[in-house]
Write an enzyme that holds these catalytic residues in place. Structure first.
Site, PDB file in Angstrom:
ATOM      1  N   LYS A  22      16.811  25.900  96.000  1.00 12.72           N
ATOM      2  CA  LYS A  22      18.161  25.698  95.439  1.00 12.72           C
ATOM      3  C   LYS A  22      19.017  26.933  95.722  1.00 12.72           C
ATOM      4  O   LYS A  22      20.151  26.824  96.189  1.00 12.72           O
ATOM      5  CB  LYS A  22      18.064  25.499  93.928  1.00 12.72           C
ATOM      6  CG  LYS A  22      19.403  25.589  93.197  1.00 12.72           C
ATOM      7  CD  LYS A  22      19.292  25.293  91.720  1.00 12.72           C
ATOM      8  CE  LYS A  22      18.914  26.485  90.916  1.00 12.72           C
ATOM      9  NZ  LYS A  22      20.029  27.399  90.554  1.00 12.72           N
ATOM     10  N   ASN A  23      18.457  28.119  95.478  1.00 15.64           N
ATOM     11  CA  ASN A  23      19.269  29.340  95.546  1.00 15.64           C
ATOM     12  C   ASN A  23      19.464  29.880  96.956  1.00 15.64           C
ATOM     13  O   ASN A  23      20.111  30.908  97.140  1.00 15.64           O
ATOM     14  CB  ASN A  23      18.683  30.409  94.610  1.00 15.64           C
ATOM     15  CG  ASN A  23      18.869  30.021  93.151  1.00 15.64           C
ATOM     16  OD1 ASN A  23      19.585  29.060  92.846  1.00 15.64           O
ATOM     17  ND2 ASN A  23      18.220  30.741  92.256  1.00 15.64           N
ATOM     18  N   CYS A 116      27.302  31.434  80.153  1.00 17.95           N
ATOM     19  CA  CYS A 116      26.305  30.359  80.125  1.00 17.95           C
ATOM     20  C   CYS A 116      25.203  30.820  79.175  1.00 17.95           C
ATOM     21  O   CYS A 116      25.227  31.920  78.630  1.00 17.95           O
ATOM     22  CB  CYS A 116      25.783  30.081  81.520  1.00 17.95           C
ATOM     23  SG  CYS A 116      24.639  31.301  82.082  1.00 17.95           S
ATOM     24  N   ARG A 121      28.135  36.245  82.303  1.00 15.68           N
ATOM     25  CA  ARG A 121      27.935  36.192  83.756  1.00 15.68           C
ATOM     26  C   ARG A 121      29.233  36.663  84.452  1.00 15.68           C
ATOM     27  O   ARG A 121      29.995  35.878  84.966  1.00 15.68           O
ATOM     28  CB  ARG A 121      27.592  34.766  84.193  1.00 15.68           C
ATOM     29  CG  ARG A 121      26.398  34.154  83.490  1.00 15.68           C
ATOM     30  CD  ARG A 121      25.066  34.713  83.918  1.00 15.68           C
ATOM     31  NE  ARG A 121      24.740  34.460  85.301  1.00 15.68           N
ATOM     32  CZ  ARG A 121      24.144  33.352  85.741  1.00 15.68           C
ATOM     33  NH1 ARG A 121      23.896  32.388  84.900  1.00 15.68           N
ATOM     34  NH2 ARG A 121      23.850  33.201  87.013  1.00 15.68           N
ATOM     35  N   ASP A 305      13.972  34.599  86.894  1.00 15.25           N
ATOM     36  CA  ASP A 305      13.922  33.132  86.867  1.00 15.25           C
ATOM     37  C   ASP A 305      12.546  32.589  86.553  1.00 15.25           C
ATOM     38  O   ASP A 305      12.380  31.381  86.389  1.00 15.25           O
ATOM     39  CB  ASP A 305      14.411  32.548  88.195  1.00 15.25           C
ATOM     40  CG  ASP A 305      15.907  32.736  88.357  1.00 15.25           C
ATOM     41  OD1 ASP A 305      16.405  32.531  89.474  1.00 15.25           O
ATOM     42  OD2 ASP A 305      16.567  33.105  87.369  1.00 15.25           O
ATOM     43  N   ARG A 397      18.827  20.115  87.504  1.00 16.40           N
ATOM     44  CA  ARG A 397      19.678  21.006  88.308  1.00 16.40           C
ATOM     45  C   ARG A 397      18.843  21.753  89.329  1.00 16.40           C
ATOM     46  O   ARG A 397      19.335  22.167  90.365  1.00 16.40           O
ATOM     47  CB  ARG A 397      20.375  22.040  87.406  1.00 16.40           C
ATOM     48  CG  ARG A 397      21.356  21.458  86.431  1.00 16.40           C
ATOM     49  CD  ARG A 397      22.138  22.542  85.705  1.00 16.40           C
ATOM     50  NE  ARG A 397      22.808  23.437  86.656  1.00 16.40           N
ATOM     51  CZ  ARG A 397      23.629  24.421  86.267  1.00 16.40           C
ATOM     52  NH1 ARG A 397      23.830  24.656  84.979  1.00 16.40           N
ATOM     53  NH2 ARG A 397      24.220  25.190  87.152  1.00 16.40           N
TER      54      ARG A 397
HETATM   55  C1  EPZ Z   1      21.492  34.451  90.981  1.00 21.13           C
HETATM   56  O1  EPZ Z   1      22.487  34.440  89.980  1.00 21.13           O
HETATM   57  C2  EPZ Z   1      20.672  33.177  90.798  1.00 21.13           C
HETATM   58  N1  EPZ Z   1      21.527  31.997  90.997  1.00 21.13           N
HETATM   59  C3  EPZ Z   1      20.086  33.158  89.386  1.00 21.13           C
HETATM   60  O2  EPZ Z   1      19.258  31.997  89.278  1.00 21.13           O
HETATM   61  C4  EPZ Z   1      19.205  34.398  89.209  1.00 21.13           C
HETATM   62  O3  EPZ Z   1      18.738  34.439  87.874  1.00 21.13           O
HETATM   63  C5  EPZ Z   1      20.031  35.661  89.503  1.00 21.13           C
HETATM   64  O4  EPZ Z   1      20.614  35.586  90.816  1.00 21.13           O
HETATM   65  C6  EPZ Z   1      19.179  36.928  89.457  1.00 21.13           C
HETATM   66  O5  EPZ Z   1      18.136  36.821  90.363  1.00 21.13           O
HETATM   67  C7  EPZ Z   1      21.777  31.585  92.260  1.00 21.13           C
HETATM   68  O6  EPZ Z   1      21.335  32.177  93.227  1.00 21.13           O
HETATM   69  C8  EPZ Z   1      22.630  30.361  92.397  1.00 21.13           C
HETATM   70  P1  EPZ Z   1      23.306  38.319  89.835  1.00 21.13           P
HETATM   71  P2  EPZ Z   1      23.694  35.523  90.044  1.00 21.13           P
HETATM   72  O7  EPZ Z   1      24.715  38.428  90.281  1.00 21.13           O
HETATM   73  O8  EPZ Z   1      24.070  35.757  91.442  1.00 21.13           O
HETATM   74  C9  EPZ Z   1      25.330  41.303  86.748  1.00 21.13           C
HETATM   75  C10 EPZ Z   1      18.536  29.946  88.383  1.00 21.13           C
HETATM   76  O9  EPZ Z   1      17.917  29.680  87.343  1.00 21.13           O
HETATM   77  N2  EPZ Z   1      26.602  41.056  87.452  1.00 21.13           N
HETATM   78  O10 EPZ Z   1      22.225  38.787  90.741  1.00 21.13           O
HETATM   79  O11 EPZ Z   1      24.743  35.067  89.085  1.00 21.13           O
HETATM   80  C11 EPZ Z   1      24.821  40.074  86.020  1.00 21.13           C
HETATM   81  O12 EPZ Z   1      25.430  39.949  84.756  1.00 21.13           O
HETATM   82  C12 EPZ Z   1      19.650  30.973  88.340  1.00 21.13           C
HETATM   83  O13 EPZ Z   1      18.300  29.431  89.505  1.00 21.13           O
HETATM   84  C13 EPZ Z   1      27.741  41.752  87.050  1.00 21.13           C
HETATM   85  O14 EPZ Z   1      27.710  42.535  86.095  1.00 21.13           O
HETATM   86  O15 EPZ Z   1      22.992  36.804  89.437  1.00 21.13           O
HETATM   87  C14 EPZ Z   1      23.342  40.372  85.927  1.00 21.13           C
HETATM   88  O16 EPZ Z   1      23.101  41.253  84.851  1.00 21.13           O
HETATM   89  C15 EPZ Z   1      19.880  31.518  86.935  1.00 21.13           C
HETATM   90  N3  EPZ Z   1      28.904  41.545  87.709  1.00 21.13           N
HETATM   91  C16 EPZ Z   1      23.048  41.107  87.239  1.00 21.13           C
HETATM   92  O17 EPZ Z   1      24.314  41.574  87.709  1.00 21.13           O
HETATM   93  C17 EPZ Z   1      28.982  40.690  88.785  1.00 21.13           C
HETATM   94  O18 EPZ Z   1      30.079  40.570  89.392  1.00 21.13           O
HETATM   95  C18 EPZ Z   1      22.405  40.237  88.306  1.00 21.13           C
HETATM   96  O19 EPZ Z   1      23.177  39.058  88.411  1.00 21.13           O
HETATM   97  C19 EPZ Z   1      27.815  39.983  89.181  1.00 21.13           C
HETATM   98  C20 EPZ Z   1      26.638  40.196  88.514  1.00 21.13           C
END
Ligand code: EPZ
Length: 423
Positions: A22-23, A116, A121, A305, A397
């Site tokens: 998915k990701n 969420c 997020r 995850d 999902r």
């Molecule tokens: C991706 O989400 C995945 N989703 C998530 O999987 C996964 O949990 C996550 O990466 C971490 O591995 C997809 O790939 C579609 P991040 P993403 O940006 O990109 C902070 C699932 O269950 N952050 O790596 O949203 C954030 O709050 C989903 O399949 C900021 O502060 O995660 C977090 O603490 C859930 N500002 C950290 O970075 C930003 O602009 C990592 O988040 C962006 C992120």
């Protein structure tokens, strides 16, 4: 609307085939916006989130077909770059179409993703990266409006290795003809390497995915690109944990074992026996696990995850385990539901302290997000007696054919439709 009815305990036994990731599918589908010609993407899982992303591409005006795992996409003849709110509201990853749209068409409007259930997020890294590249960003009434002004070379250092920000900025930079962009402190997940391979198939000069520094020289050369999505490591990890947690025996097929090295290390420490053979992992477990201390971390660390699923497994360990959630600090909505099944879990700051119990007991519980619901499915197979998992739609999902796959492993699982408005 409906719920799962699951009878336990069961030792899950048999084979399970892993679907496309998915990701990896979501960023690759978003990146198809930048192609000037038809693209063909194979091994795409049929999931609600994939269908939402396809709906977004169609709302842009692109022609998209999706049959038996293959997506064929042709560019929009007259593009619409104002993405409907109701689609972005459904899935946060939709935000990542903003950059490719504004880079290719000069302007774009996409809703700010909401929060969420796994926590706040933000998308501040995405926005500041786009601004560094010279895009003009305005935020009003819950929407982000982007305009292509004087785009320029940029060296962007991400404050955290954000998966979404890395993918969003890679894809956007790929459109900027002849312009060099460097992303530092980039996320290193396998899905980012898969996105790089797709961008290379579009003729983009890009390197470094899988390391913390990614370099892009923009320029899409129109040629018919074809790409096959990598297997879903989180789906694979979920089934591996389910087999171990139910003291079963099975084979996970069509995965990339090295994408889950951190999980294998912890499972072996817990007493699970594993055998690796190319793209098959054999799993067996015949006792309650030893306790573990896990620090969730960005790849190649233990993935957030799989944190809820691992918590279900450790809820019957022979001792006290600790899981520190270092990515999404409040990703613990599954804890209350596991407690309803008899788990003994305390939370302090972003650490879950799990005192192993002899067994869990079946109960009606509530799914709150995708991976939390997966954890409850595992717990229900582990538990003595029958469980109902409500708001189970989350699971569709991210897990293709989950009912069939668990039935093939001997799981007693039914999906009961609930007619919302019974008169
Ligand atoms: C991706 O989400 C995945 N989703 C998530 O999987 C996964 O949990 C996550 O990466 C971490 O591995 C997809 O790939 C579609 P991040 P993403 O940006 O990109 C902070 C699932 O269950 N952050 O790596 O949203 C954030 O709050 C989903 O399949 C900021 O502060 O995660 C977090 O603490 C859930 N500002 C950290 O970075 C930003 O602009 C990592 O988040 C962006 C992120």
């Amino acid at each position: 609307m409906g719920y799962f009815k699951i009878d336990g305990p069961v030792s899950l036994e048999g084979d399970v085939e892993i679907s496309g990731a998915k990701n990896a599918s979501l960023p690759v589908l978003a990146a198809s916006i930048i192609s000037d010609s038809k693209v063909v993407i194979k091994n795409v899982p049929d999931l609600l989130d994939v269908r939402t992303m396809i709906d977004i591409l169609r709302s842009v005006g692109m022609e998209v077909s999706f049959n038996r795992g293959t997506v064929e996409i042709s560019p929009a003849a007259s593009p619409n770059t104002d993405v409907p709110y109701e689609l972005v509201r459904k899935m946060r990853a939709s935000f990542n179409v903003l950059g490719p749209l504004v880079a290719k068409y000069g302007t774009a409007k996409v809703a700010l993703p909401g929060g969420c259930s796994i926590g706040v997020r933000p998308v501040d890294f995405h926005i500041s990266g786009l601004e560094k590249m010279g895009f003009e960003i305005e935020i009003e009434h819950g929407f982000v409006i982007a305009k292509k002004k004087n785009v320029k070379s940029a060296r962007i250092t991400l404050p955290k290795p954000s998966v979404g920000a890395t993918e969003h900025l890679m894809t956007t930079a790929s459109v900027l003809d002849g312009i060099d962009t460097v992303i530092e402190n980039a996320a290193m997940e396998p899905e980012i390497i898969d996105l790089q391979e797709f961008l290379k198939e579009l003729g983009v000069e890009i390197e470094g995915a899988g390391t913390s520094i990614i370099r892009i020289k923009g320029g899409v050369k129109s040629k018919k690109a074809q790409h096959t999505i990598i297997p879903d490591r989180i789906e694979a990890g979920t089934y591996a944990i389910a087999i171990a947690a139910t003291q079963g025996k099975g084979r996970i097929k069509n995965l990339v074992p090295e994408h889950l090295n951190s999980l294998w290390e912890f499972l072996e420490e817990a007493g699970v026996s594993l055998k690796f053979n190319e793209n098959i992992v054999e799993i067996s477990m015949d006792e309650r696990p030893s306790p573990l201390n896990i620090d969730v971390a960005p790849y190649p660390g233990f993935p957030t995850d799989l944190q809820p699923q691992m918590m279900a497994f450790l809820s019957i360990s022979r001792g006290t385990s600790h899981i520190r959630e270092n990515v999404f600090h409040s990703r613990f909505l599954h804890v209350d539901e596991l407690r309803r099944m008899g788990a003994k879990i305390e939370l302090s700051d972003s650490v879950a302290i799990i005192d192993g119990v002899e067994k869990l007991s079946g109960a009606p519980v509530n799914g709150t997000d995708l991976r939390a619901t997966a954890a409850l499915v595992i717990a229900a197979f582990m538990a003595e007696g029958s469980s109902e998992i409500h708001h189970v739609e989350h699971i569709f999902r991210g897990y293709e054919n989950i009912i069939e796959k668990f039935k093939n492993l001997g799981g007693r699982i039914e999906y009961i439709e609930v007619n919302e408005y019974v008169d």
